[in-house]
Design a protein around this motif. Sequence first.
Motif, PDB file in Angstrom:
ATOM      1  N   SER A  21      49.266  37.692 -14.496  1.00 33.05           N
ATOM      2  CA  SER A  21      48.740  36.806 -15.529  1.00 33.05           C
ATOM      3  C   SER A  21      48.550  37.560 -16.842  1.00 33.05           C
ATOM      4  O   SER A  21      48.765  37.020 -17.925  1.00 33.05           O
ATOM      5  CB  SER A  21      47.406  36.192 -15.081  1.00 33.05           C
ATOM      6  N   ALA A  22      48.149  38.831 -16.728  1.00 28.75           N
ATOM      7  CA  ALA A  22      47.867  39.629 -17.919  1.00 28.75           C
ATOM      8  C   ALA A  22      49.112  39.878 -18.764  1.00 28.75           C
ATOM      9  O   ALA A  22      49.006  40.109 -19.975  1.00 28.75           O
ATOM     10  CB  ALA A  22      47.241  40.956 -17.513  1.00 28.75           C
ATOM     11  N   MET A  23      50.278  39.847 -18.153  1.00 24.21           N
ATOM     12  CA  MET A  23      51.501  40.083 -18.930  1.00 24.21           C
ATOM     13  C   MET A  23      52.400  38.846 -18.982  1.00 24.21           C
ATOM     14  O   MET A  23      53.585  38.929 -19.300  1.00 24.21           O
ATOM     15  CB  MET A  23      52.262  41.285 -18.371  1.00 24.21           C
ATOM     16  N   ALA A  24      51.826  37.673 -18.711  1.00 28.73           N
ATOM     17  CA  ALA A  24      52.604  36.432 -18.629  1.00 28.73           C
ATOM     18  C   ALA A  24      53.299  36.069 -19.928  1.00 28.73           C
ATOM     19  O   ALA A  24      54.361  35.443 -19.915  1.00 28.73           O
ATOM     20  CB  ALA A  24      51.701  35.281 -18.176  1.00 28.73           C
ATOM     21  N   ALA A  25      52.723  36.468 -21.062  1.00 26.17           N
ATOM     22  CA  ALA A  25      53.323  36.125 -22.350  1.00 26.17           C
ATOM     23  C   ALA A  25      54.719  36.719 -22.516  1.00 26.17           C
ATOM     24  O   ALA A  25      55.501  36.259 -23.354  1.00 26.17           O
ATOM     25  CB  ALA A  25      52.420  36.592 -23.488  1.00 26.17           C
ATOM     26  N   GLY A  32      61.175  42.869 -22.474  1.00 23.49           N
ATOM     27  CA  GLY A  32      59.761  43.100 -22.206  1.00 23.49           C
ATOM     28  C   GLY A  32      59.501  43.588 -20.790  1.00 23.49           C
ATOM     29  O   GLY A  32      60.379  44.169 -20.129  1.00 23.49           O
ATOM     30  N   LYS A  33      58.292  43.325 -20.315  1.00 25.14           N
ATOM     31  CA  LYS A  33      57.872  43.831 -19.008  1.00 25.14           C
ATOM     32  C   LYS A  33      58.646  43.225 -17.841  1.00 25.14           C
ATOM     33  O   LYS A  33      58.648  43.777 -16.739  1.00 25.14           O
ATOM     34  CB  LYS A  33      56.364  43.604 -18.829  1.00 25.14           C
ATOM     35  N   PHE A  34      59.285  42.070 -18.068  1.00 28.34           N
ATOM     36  CA  PHE A  34      60.064  41.434 -16.998  1.00 28.34           C
ATOM     37  C   PHE A  34      61.568  41.671 -17.171  1.00 28.34           C
ATOM     38  O   PHE A  34      62.385  40.955 -16.595  1.00 28.34           O
ATOM     39  CB  PHE A  34      59.748  39.938 -16.932  1.00 28.34           C
ATOM     40  N   SER A  98      49.204  31.505 -10.271  1.00 29.20           N
ATOM     41  CA  SER A  98      48.651  31.833 -11.590  1.00 29.20           C
ATOM     42  C   SER A  98      48.791  30.658 -12.547  1.00 29.20           C
ATOM     43  O   SER A  98      49.908  30.254 -12.896  1.00 29.20           O
ATOM     44  CB  SER A  98      49.365  33.055 -12.173  1.00 29.20           C
ATOM     45  N   GLU A  99      47.671  30.111 -12.995  1.00 27.68           N
ATOM     46  CA  GLU A  99      47.711  29.021 -13.968  1.00 27.68           C
ATOM     47  C   GLU A  99      48.323  29.487 -15.282  1.00 27.68           C
ATOM     48  O   GLU A  99      48.965  28.700 -15.994  1.00 27.68           O
ATOM     49  CB  GLU A  99      46.302  28.469 -14.195  1.00 27.68           C
ATOM     50  N   LEU A 191      58.409  48.824 -15.796  1.00 22.92           N
ATOM     51  CA  LEU A 191      57.312  47.968 -15.344  1.00 22.92           C
ATOM     52  C   LEU A 191      55.997  48.701 -15.554  1.00 22.92           C
ATOM     53  O   LEU A 191      55.946  49.930 -15.512  1.00 22.92           O
ATOM     54  CB  LEU A 191      57.475  47.643 -13.852  1.00 22.92           C
ATOM     55  N   PRO A 192      54.909  47.960 -15.764  1.00 23.74           N
ATOM     56  CA  PRO A 192      53.606  48.610 -15.857  1.00 23.74           C
ATOM     57  C   PRO A 192      53.264  49.309 -14.542  1.00 23.74           C
ATOM     58  O   PRO A 192      53.595  48.813 -13.462  1.00 23.74           O
ATOM     59  CB  PRO A 192      52.645  47.438 -16.119  1.00 23.74           C
TER      60      PRO A 192
END
Length: 251
Positions: A21-25, A32-34, A98-99, A191-192
Motif C-alpha cells: 500500500s505504501a508504494m501503490a502510487a 518505478g518500484k514495480f 489493499s484498499e 525493489l524496496p
Amino acid sequence: MANQSSFSGSTVDEAEIAHFSAMAAEWWSPTGKFRPLHKQNPTRLAFIRENIIAHFGLDEKAQSPFAGMNMLDIGCGGGLICEPMTRMGASMTGADASEVNIGIASTHAKENGLEIDYRATTAESMAEAGEQFDVVLAMEVVEHVSDVPLFIKACTSMVKPGGLMFMSTLNRTMKSWALAIIGAEYILRWLPVGTHQWDKFVTPDELEAAFENTALIMTRKEGMIYNPILDRWSRGADMDINYMVMCERPE
C-alpha cells in the motif's frame, strides 16, 4: 454455495498489505518500484493467453479471444494483469486486500475507458460467497499470503468445472535468495528492501502438494528466466527462481 465454515481463518498478512500500500502510487510507472512486474508482464500474459486459448478451443487470431469469459485476478495490485485481459475481451474482476491498491487500479481503468469490477476483498471472502469464474489468476501473490493452504483452497473453489487457474511465484532455492532478494533488493535496487521474504517462497513440489486435496490438477509448469543483457524475461524449463503453473478443474 460454499460452506462458510470451510474458509475460516485469514490469508491476509497485514505487514505485506502495508508494504505494498505504501508504494501503490507507483503501480503504473514502468521505471518505478514495480518495474520487475512491468518487465515480466509480456511473458506472464503470453503463458496465460496461449493456454486459455488452447484449453477452451478459442480463436488465437481474434482481437478479443476471451469475449464472454468471466475471470478473476486475485491479488490484482494496481491492475497490471486485469487491464490487458480486459482488452482481450474478458469480463474481469480484480480483488486485492489493499484498499489503496484497489483505488489506484480503479482510477487507472477509468482513465483508460475500461470496465473492471475491482473489489477490496480477500480470496476467502469471495469463496465464502460461492463465487466462481472460468479462469482464476493469482500472479506473484502466494508468496505474500499468511496461510498458503487456505489461499489455495479458497482460490480453487472459485474455478468453475472445466475451468483453469494460473499462478506465478518464486521458488525457494539458494539461487532465488541470491538473485531475487540480494540482487534485486540490495544490489540492483529494483525493489524496496523487504519486498520478499525468502522463507515464504514456495517450491513447485510444495505448490503441487497444496493442490492435492482440491478439485484441480496441475497440468503445466514453466520457468521465467531473466536475461540481464537484453533486460528481458522469457519462458523456459529453468524454474529455480521464477515459475508459472496452470491447473485444470475437470468437468
